[in-house]
Design an enzyme around this catalytic site. Structure first.
Site, short mmCIF file in Angstrom:
data_model
loop_
_atom_site.label_atom_id
_atom_site.label_comp_id
_atom_site.label_asym_id
_atom_site.label_seq_id
_atom_site.Cartn_x
_atom_site.Cartn_y
_atom_site.Cartn_z
N GLY A 208 0.81 -1.20 0.00
CA GLY A 208 0.00 0.00 0.00
C GLY A 208 0.85 1.26 0.00
N LYS B 4 3.37 -0.28 23.90
CA LYS B 4 2.56 0.52 22.98
C LYS B 4 1.10 0.07 23.03
CE LYS B 4 1.69 2.33 18.47
NZ LYS B 4 1.81 2.23 17.01
#
Length: 307
Positions: A7, A185
Site C-alpha cells: 500500500g 505501545k
C-alpha cells in the site's frame, strides 16, 4: 536491500516515501486506482519534517515477477487476510516481513502463513492521514519506527535494516526487546482508544470532566495489568510517561480509532481492544472499564454495518 511496501496509504506511504527519498530500492504494492493516482500526482508528503514529491515504482496485485528482501506491512487489522494473500508472491526463501500493526493478534496469522522465523517485530508511532488526491499529511513531528527479532537476537538482517533506515531522517531504531516495546505501545493505545472512543472526546476534554482523570487512569491500570499478567508490564519510566500523556490538561490528542468512528469508517476494535480483553480474561485480570469501551465500539460497528 530490496523493499516492498504494501500500500501507499498514510503510514506505509510515509515510511516508504522517506526510504525512497533517501535513495533506497523501494516498490509499492497498490490497488490500480492508487497506482493511477501516484502516476499522475506522485507520492506527495506534507510534513513538519519536510515536504516531498516522489515518483515511486508501483506494482499491482498479480504483477509479481520477483521477490523482495523485506516486506513492510502497515495495513488495517481488518484487511490482514487479504494483505497476506497479496504479499505472499513477494516472499522468497530469504524474505522477511515487518508488520507495523498494533497489538499481537496479527502475528498468529503471519506466523501460520510464512513461519515465525520470517516475521520480525515492529511498531511505529506517527500521526498521518490521507488528504485530497492521496496527499499524505503528517500531523506532527513524531515519526518513530522500532524493529527487531522477536527472539531478541542481533542478526544480520537487523543490521541490514538499520543500514536501510540510516539517513532517512526517521527515528528508526532496532530494539533488543521489541516484544516489551510492543506490549507497552498496546497498553498505551488501548487506554487511549478505549477512553477517547468511549467518551467521544480528546484527552483534554476527558480529564477536564468530572471523574475523567480517575477513569482514564483506571483504564490504564486495567490495560497495564493484562500486560503484567503475561510478564510484560510497562517499565516504570514508560508507565509514568504514559500516565502523563493520558492526563495532560488541554491536550487535543485522540486515538485514530476515534477519528475513524467520526468519519464513519471501519475500526480495529477486535484487534486492539477485544484481544486484550480476551487475554486478560484468560489470566483472570479485571477489565470492566475496558469491556465497556469495547462494547461501545462494537455497538458502533453493528450500527455502521446496517447503515
Amino acid at each position: 536491500m530490496r523493499i516492498l511496501v504494501l500500500g501507499a496509504g498514510a503510514t506505509g506511504g510515509y515510511f516508504g516515501g522517506r526510504l525512497l527519498e533517501a535513495g533506497r530500492d523501494v516498490s509499492f504494492l497498490v490497488r490500480p486506482r492508487r497506482a493511477a493516482e501516484l502516476a499522475e500526482h506522485g507520492l506527495v508528503i506534507n510534513s513538519p519534517q519536510g515536504n516531498a514529491r516522489l515518483m515511486p515504482r508501483t506494482i499491482t496485485e498479480g504483477q509479481f515477477i520477483e521477490t523482495f528482501d523485506l516486506v513492510i506491512l502497515s495495513c488495517k487489522a481488518y484487511d490482514l487476510d487479504s494483505a497476506i494473500a497479496a504479499i505472499a508472491p513477494a516472499m522468497g526463501r530469504g524474505s522477511c516481513v515487518l508488520p507495523l500493526l498494533n497489538g499481537f493478534k496479527h502475528y498468529d496469522a503471519l506466523d501460520a502463513r510464512f513461519g515465525a522465523e520470517r516475521v520480525l517485530g515492529g511498531l511505529c508511532s506517527i500521526g498521518v492521514t490521507l488528504g485530497d488526491k492521496g496527499v499524505i499529511k503528517h500531523l506532527s513531528p513524531m515519526q518513530v519506527l522500532r524493529f527487531g527479532e522477536r527472539s531478541g537476537e542481533r542478526t544480520a538482517r537487523i543490521a541490514a535494516l538499520e543500514e536501510a533506515f540510516a539517513g532517512t531522517g526517521l527515528d528508526a531504531k532496532s530494539s533488543r526487546d521489541i516484544m516489551q516495546a510492543l506490549w507497552e505501545k498496546w497498553v498505551m493505545l488501548a487506554s487511549l482508544a478505549g477512553m477517547t472512543c468511549l467518551m467521544r472526546a480528546s484527552i483534554g476534554d476527558i480529564v477536564a470532566a468530572p471523574h475523567g482523570e480517575k477513569l482514564m487512569l483506571q483504564m490504564l491500570d486495567e490495560c497495564a495489568a493484562v500486560a503484567a499478567a503475561f510478564g510484560r508490564g510497562p517499565r516504570p519510566a514508560v508507565l509514568e510517561d504514559t500516565r502523563t500523556l493520558l492526563t495532560q490538561a488541554g491536550s487535543g490528542f485522540t486515538a485514530s480509532m476515534l477519528r475513524d468512528i467520526e468519519a464513519g469508517h471501519r475500526v480495529e476494535a477486535d484487534h486492539i481492544l477485544g484481544d486484550l480483553i480476551a487475554r486478560g480474561n484468560k489470566a483472570g485480570v479485571f477489565t470492566s472499564l475496558l469491556e465497556v469501551a469495547y462494547c461501545h465500539v462494537k455497538a458502533y460497528e453493528g450500527r455502521h454495518r446496517k447503515a
